[in-house]
Scaffold this active site. Structure first.
Site, PDB file in Angstrom:
ATOM      1  N   HIS A  87     -18.872  -2.562  16.090  1.00  0.00           N
ATOM      2  CA  HIS A  87     -19.233  -2.971  17.444  1.00  0.00           C
ATOM      3  C   HIS A  87     -20.685  -2.609  17.681  1.00  0.00           C
ATOM      4  O   HIS A  87     -21.038  -1.433  17.664  1.00  0.00           O
ATOM      5  CB  HIS A  87     -18.371  -2.256  18.487  1.00  0.00           C
ATOM      6  CG  HIS A  87     -16.893  -2.487  18.296  1.00  0.00           C
ATOM      7  ND1 HIS A  87     -15.943  -1.676  18.824  1.00  0.00           N
ATOM      8  CD2 HIS A  87     -16.229  -3.455  17.630  1.00  0.00           C
ATOM      9  CE1 HIS A  87     -14.734  -2.126  18.489  1.00  0.00           C
ATOM     10  NE2 HIS A  87     -14.892  -3.199  17.767  1.00  0.00           N
TER      11      HIS A  87
HETATM   12  C1  LIG Z   1     -13.046  -5.550  11.288  1.00  0.00           C
HETATM   13  C2  LIG Z   1     -13.416  -5.801  12.701  1.00  0.00           C
HETATM   14  C3  LIG Z   1     -12.474  -5.572  13.700  1.00  0.00           C
HETATM   15  C4  LIG Z   1     -12.792  -5.816  15.033  1.00  0.00           C
HETATM   16  N1  LIG Z   1     -11.835  -5.617  15.987  1.00  0.00           N
HETATM   17  C5  LIG Z   1     -12.117  -5.841  17.287  1.00  0.00           C
HETATM   18  C6  LIG Z   1     -11.125  -5.668  18.312  1.00  0.00           C
HETATM   19  O1  LIG Z   1      -9.977  -5.362  18.035  1.00  0.00           O
HETATM   20  N2  LIG Z   1     -11.473  -5.880  19.602  1.00  0.00           N
HETATM   21  C7  LIG Z   1     -12.726  -6.244  19.950  1.00  0.00           C
HETATM   22  O2  LIG Z   1     -12.977  -6.398  21.142  1.00  0.00           O
HETATM   23  N3  LIG Z   1     -13.681  -6.450  19.002  1.00  0.00           N
HETATM   24  C8  LIG Z   1     -13.404  -6.254  17.679  1.00  0.00           C
HETATM   25  N4  LIG Z   1     -14.367  -6.469  16.725  1.00  0.00           N
HETATM   26  C9  LIG Z   1     -15.662  -7.004  17.145  1.00  0.00           C
HETATM   27  C10 LIG Z   1     -15.572  -8.515  17.325  1.00  0.00           C
HETATM   28  O3  LIG Z   1     -15.154  -9.110  16.137  1.00  0.00           O
HETATM   29  C11 LIG Z   1     -16.921  -9.047  17.761  1.00  0.00           C
HETATM   30  O4  LIG Z   1     -17.309  -8.402  18.942  1.00  0.00           O
HETATM   31  C12 LIG Z   1     -16.927 -10.545  18.059  1.00  0.00           C
HETATM   32  O5  LIG Z   1     -16.231 -11.264  17.083  1.00  0.00           O
HETATM   33  C13 LIG Z   1     -18.354 -11.020  18.207  1.00  0.00           C
HETATM   34  O6  LIG Z   1     -18.405 -12.395  18.429  1.00  0.00           O
HETATM   35  P1  LIG Z   1     -19.793 -13.162  18.395  1.00  0.00           P
HETATM   36  O7  LIG Z   1     -19.461 -14.599  18.475  1.00  0.00           O
HETATM   37  O8  LIG Z   1     -20.697 -12.608  19.427  1.00  0.00           O
HETATM   38  O9  LIG Z   1     -20.432 -12.779  16.985  1.00  0.00           O
HETATM   39  P2  LIG Z   1     -19.920 -13.123  15.492  1.00  0.00           P
HETATM   40  O10 LIG Z   1     -18.463 -13.256  15.442  1.00  0.00           O
HETATM   41  O11 LIG Z   1     -20.574 -12.150  14.588  1.00  0.00           O
HETATM   42  O12 LIG Z   1     -20.500 -14.559  15.227  1.00  0.00           O
HETATM   43  C14 LIG Z   1     -21.851 -14.765  14.945  1.00  0.00           C
HETATM   44  C15 LIG Z   1     -21.948 -15.939  14.001  1.00  0.00           C
HETATM   45  O13 LIG Z   1     -23.310 -16.268  13.848  1.00  0.00           O
HETATM   46  C16 LIG Z   1     -23.590 -16.548  12.505  1.00  0.00           C
HETATM   47  N5  LIG Z   1     -25.031 -16.327  12.308  1.00  0.00           N
HETATM   48  C17 LIG Z   1     -25.689 -15.150  12.374  1.00  0.00           C
HETATM   49  N6  LIG Z   1     -26.996 -15.340  12.154  1.00  0.00           N
HETATM   50  C18 LIG Z   1     -27.177 -16.669  11.959  1.00  0.00           C
HETATM   51  C19 LIG Z   1     -28.320 -17.468  11.688  1.00  0.00           C
HETATM   52  N7  LIG Z   1     -29.545 -16.926  11.585  1.00  0.00           N
HETATM   53  N8  LIG Z   1     -28.143 -18.800  11.521  1.00  0.00           N
HETATM   54  C20 LIG Z   1     -26.914 -19.365  11.629  1.00  0.00           C
HETATM   55  N9  LIG Z   1     -25.794 -18.633  11.877  1.00  0.00           N
HETATM   56  C21 LIG Z   1     -25.933 -17.305  12.053  1.00  0.00           C
HETATM   57  C22 LIG Z   1     -22.684 -15.606  11.746  1.00  0.00           C
HETATM   58  O14 LIG Z   1     -22.451 -16.042  10.427  1.00  0.00           O
HETATM   59  C23 LIG Z   1     -21.441 -15.612  12.607  1.00  0.00           C
HETATM   60  O15 LIG Z   1     -20.505 -16.584  12.219  1.00  0.00           O
HETATM   61  C24 LIG Z   1     -14.079  -6.244  15.373  1.00  0.00           C
HETATM   62  C25 LIG Z   1     -15.039  -6.471  14.371  1.00  0.00           C
HETATM   63  C26 LIG Z   1     -14.717  -6.266  13.053  1.00  0.00           C
HETATM   64  C27 LIG Z   1     -15.742  -6.529  12.006  1.00  0.00           C
END
Ligand SMILES: Cc1cc2nc3c(=O)[nH]c(=O)nc-3n(C[C@H](O)[C@H](O)[C@H](O)COP(=O)(O)OP(=O)(O)OC[C@H]3O[C@@H](n4cnc5c(N)ncnc54)[C@H](O)[C@@H]3O)c2cc1C
Lengths: 588, 240
Positions: free
Chosen positions: A515
């Site tokens: 996180h």
């Molecule tokens: C093992 C694990 C367990 C978790 N469990 C929980 C939980 O139980 N509860 C909770 O609230 N949160 C949990 N989290 C955190 C949660 O997964 C994240 O907060 C959430 O998924 C973030 O979503 P996002 O869309 O902001 O980012 P992300 O899911 O990281 O998506 C970002 C995307 O952008 C892409 N990207 C990045 N840079 C570039 C670029 N330059 N060009 C093109 N694409 C790019 C990446 O490949 C990715 O697909 C957990 C995380 C992990 C790793």
């Protein structure tokens, strides 16, 4: 020369939860949306297949579904004077990649933040006095309140089919739920998950101590469910392969099953995978980005994608990196405390107490979400007057699969190997669980993100440099909370307990959560924040930045419920205000 | 599924016999450095790397055999580490992507850094283990007069403890670091799904009562709660 594509209404960078929600809302409003995702396609039907997905070594230990550090990583140091070095492999945490991002392999713990978190600075000053906040902390208000976000939290829970029990329905405290939560407009869409043995033990012990245990909100569906988008979610099988794994039962909510089936059918939406965004074309004079430049990873070609509007959904590190490389917003400087990009990077202050008991725990029957939790020591749910720190966290048993490479313990004093180790391992495997503390991470002047001067990623950009250590305040919080958890463990009649608060430096073997928040924070003042209350850049009118990056500091609850609610909130402002009159939504 | 388990156990039993021959062949390689060539020790008979090797040298296989059997000795709870296939596991790991540094950020400059900064060596796991085994054997020769795999069980334990505590002096990196990597690999091989070559016959899962992957508990979670279960463990191969 870059190949130039035809201009589109919106480019979304990154297709995790943030990007998928944004894409769905903006296409529904009639905009043409192109999503650029650096990773590959990922579908549960092809990628999360039984029995191969349940391979602890490949998927969990070797971080099989995570970002490849050879492609991109971070550098890390504890303090501004140190030399940062690359995280050569994921020793502390790991980051998501591919379509669905980290949302395809998260645990599913789905919280709303407590109302006071959104007005933290004002709230603490009001309750404890104008000078109460320790000088080392840079706490801020968000510019958005719990009441603003409530309808959006509700939408996300319904999207995910979250299982839980309301504790506050429209201001009425409901027995069996979380009495500390903000008022909810509705119940959870699904009933709580089946209580585990450790959950029963926590519930009983906590009640004896006068605390308020309740079922943890879980986006692991307790029953088959169809969400308002028409997407089907299966029933959780308690298989113990949630965190770090994909769900073959389609019971754990993910962008891939909750949104992509409808999004990918929409002709207004186009997904380009293996499209690695390298830079933003920023025109400071007109306060606009003209589009983005990405590397097509299939050919190595550089492609320019012009757009009327860009939404960064690329997780805090890439969001910061792309802002810094484009020169949007003033870089944060810890020496002066001025500047905004990279400011207030926060993590999560987690710790645990190992609990050894007589009961049969059967840790392999479980989900990524422990079914019972107490929130009495969360945030400012308790009086901090005499304590000398702020913040707190929730306490719950982590029984999420008992996967044996990683989830075993022996009583203190047992050798780590040999016959005595084997005997103790066989004896205690089924009689141990960690009682975990998931705690606040409060912004510190020295904790920030900037560009590393030395190391680069596979497409030639500087790595993001993380400067972070647990602030004194958070260490005190961790000691206090870990003691509370130890009291609960003792009330379970544990044979032994092993409390381990976070008292040493952040780093390898001393981190626990994936996180990450801050770096492009939202707020009320362009001098102290990078985004306004609608997550629009203060400096660049057609740029919006999603995700944990926008949090001014991190709460003790997991972030994704709030990340999703912010995405819905921002999408509403874009579709109802911005597209009618593109320009600044707030004048700073 | 049950039918599959039976030939497998049979295979394991046979392995002990086949293993002795293989062990002799293996220690022969290491023996060239030493004169006179010693008889195969009792412990070395347990080598049992009855699979052909992909990456390990004979000396490395002998070291891993001795090391894994020290960390995980045979007793009533399970066969020894090498009998459970840990040398095969290690060989496959080091021959494959992980061993050769896939998913490892390998650009310089390289600096030792602080412990908080994690792994900072330019070595891939394959190279790291090769260097570590040479150093461990040099330490064993200097302290006890023989390569690690030729030591008596008591001396092996002493040598292992010296690496665990960091007291053993290695030329290039801390012996403790080598111990931790070796230890992590032993635990991975012992407890991972047998698909990776270790944990034969799900020995470690039987030892602790981990049922493996039959895992659809929606109907039984309540009924099983708090009860001691006796579930025959199932692994990936049982489902294909
Ligand atoms: C093992 C694990 C367990 C978790 N469990 C929980 C939980 O139980 N509860 C909770 O609230 N949160 C949990 N989290 C955190 C949660 O997964 C994240 O907060 C959430 O998924 C973030 O979503 P996002 O869309 O902001 O980012 P992300 O899911 O990281 O998506 C970002 C995307 O952008 C892409 N990207 C990045 N840079 C570039 C670029 N330059 N060009 C093109 N694409 C790019 C990446 O490949 C990715 O697909 C957990 C995380 C992990 C790793």
């Amino acid at each position: 020369m870059a190949k130039v594509m035809k201009s589109v209404d919106v480019v979304i960078v990154g297709l995790g939860w943030s990007g998928s929600i944004m894409a769905r809302e903006l296409t529904k409003a009639g905009l043409n949306v192109v999503a650029l995702e650096r990773g590959a396609e990922r579908t549960p039907a092809e990628d999360f297949v039984f029995p191969y997905i349940r391979d602890e070594l490949k998927v969990r230990v070797r971080n099989g579904l995570m970002l490849d550090t050879a492609t991109e990583t971070l550098t890390m140091r504890n303090a501004p004077g140190d030399t940062a070095l690359p995280m050569r492999r994921w020793d502390v945490f790991s980051l998501g990649d591919n379509v669905g991002g980290a949302g395809s392999h998260w645990n599913g713990i789905t919280w709303r933040f407590t109302p006071s978190e959104f007005v933290l600075r004002s709230h603490l000053r009001e309750r404890y006095g104008r000078d109460a906040i320790p000088a080392e902390l840079q706490l801020q208000d968000w510019g958005v309140t719990y009441d603003d976000l409530e309808p959006h939290y509700d939408r996300f829970e319904k999207l995910c089919g979250t299982s839980g029990k309301a504790g506050n329905l429209k201001g009425r405290i409901v027995e069996g739920g979380n009495p500390f939560e903000g008022p909810r407009s509705d119940e959870y869409p699904n009933k709580p998950l089946i209580m585990s043995q450790a959950g029963l033990m926590l519930t009983k012990a906590a009640r004896e101590l006068g605390l308020h245990p309740f079922p943890t909100p879980a986006s692991n569906s307790s029953a088959p469910y169809t969400n308002p988008e028409g997407c089907a979610i299966g029933q959780c099988q308690y298989c113990g392969h949630c965190e770090y794994f994909g769900c073959e039962a389609n019971a754990k909510a993910s962008p891939n099953i909750c949104l992509h089936p409808v999004l990918f059918r929409d002709p207004k939406f186009e997904l380009r995978t293996l499209s690695y965004v390298k830079s933003l074309n920023y025109d400071a004079q007109s306060r606009r980005v003209r589009g983005v430049v990405y590397i097509d990873r299939r050919t190595g070609e550089e492609v320019e994608q012009p757009a009327e509007m860009v939404v960064l959904c690329a997780y805090p590190f890439n969001n910061v990196l792309l802002m810094r490389l484009a020169g949007i917003g003033k870089p944060y400087d810890p020496a002066t405390g001025e500047g905004v990009i990279g400011k207030n990077y926060c993590y999560q202050t987690n710790s645990a107490v190992g609990v050894f008991v007589d009961e049969e725990i059967n840790p392999f029957i479980g989900t990524g979400v422990s079914p019972a939790v107490v929130d009495d020591f969360q945030g400012d749910n308790f009086d901090h007057g005499p304590l000398g720190f702020f913040g707190g966290g929730y306490i719950s048993p982590t029984v999420s699969g008992g996967r044996p490479i990683q989830v075993r313990a022996t009583p203190p004093g047992t050798p780590r190997w040999g016959a005595a180790w084997k005997e103790a391992t066989a004896q205690w495997y089924n009689h141990w669980f960690p009682l975990s503390i998931h705690g606040t991470s409060y912004a510190h002047r020295n904790n920030y993100l900037d560009l590393d001067p030395t190391y680069r990623d596979a497409i030639g950009r500087p790595l993001v440099r993380m400067t972070f250590n647990y602030p004194e305040n958070d260490r005190k919080m961790s000691v206090f909370l870990t003691n509370k958890a130890n009291d609960i463990a003792k009330a379970m009649n544990a044979r032994f307990t092993t409390p381990a608060p976070r008292t040493s430096n952040f780093g390898a073997a001393n981190g626990q959560a994936s996180h990450h928040t801050g770096g492009v924070i939202m707020g009320t003042d362009p001098k102290t924040s990078a985004l306004n209350r609608y997550l629009q850049s203060w400096d660049c009118d057609n740029l919006f930045v999603m995700g944990g990056a926008a949090f001014p500091q991190n709460a003790g609850h997991n972030p994704t419920g709030t990340i999703a609610a912010l995405a819905y909130w921002s999408a509403k402002a874009i579709t109802e205000q911005y597209i009618k009159a593109p320009g600044r939504l707030v004048h700073g | 599924m049950a039918d599959q388990a039976i030939p497998r156990r049979g295979f394991l039993k046979g392995a002990g016999v086949a293993g002795a021959g293989a062990a002799a062949a293996l220690t022969g390689g290491a023996a060239q450095a030493q004169t006179p060539a010693p008889a195969v020790t009792a412990a070395a008979k347990q080598v049992a790397p009855n699979e052909p090797l992909l990456a390990l040298t004979a000396a490395e296989a002998a070291f891993f055999t001795a090391a894994f059997d020290t960390l995980i000795p045979a007793d009533k709870l399970s066969p020894s580490g090498s009998e459970c296939g840990l040398v095969t596991f290690m060989d496959r790991q080091l021959a494959g992507a992980w061993g050769n540094g896939a998913r490892l950020y390998r650009a310089g400059p390289f600096m030792p850094g602080k412990p908080e900064q994690g792994y900072q060596l330019p070595l891939t796991p394959r190279e790291f283990f090769a260097a570590g085994i040479k150093a461990a054997n040099a330490y064993a020769r200097k302290t006890f007069g023989k390569d690690f795999d030729r030591l008596s069980p008591t001396d092996r334990e002493a040598a292992m403890k010296a690496m665990e505590s960091g007291q053993a002096q290695f030329p290039d990196f801390a012996s403790k670091m080598f111990f931790e990597a070796l230890y992590a690999s032993a635990m991975e091989g012992f407890f991972a799904d047998p698909i990776h070559g270790g944990n034969r016959d799900k020995a470690s899962w039987r030892m602790i009562g981990y049922p493996g992957l039959p895992a659809t508990y929606a109907r039984t979670a309540e009924q099983y709660r708090g009860k001691k279960l006796n579930i025959e463990p199932q692994s990936i191969a049982d489902f294909i």
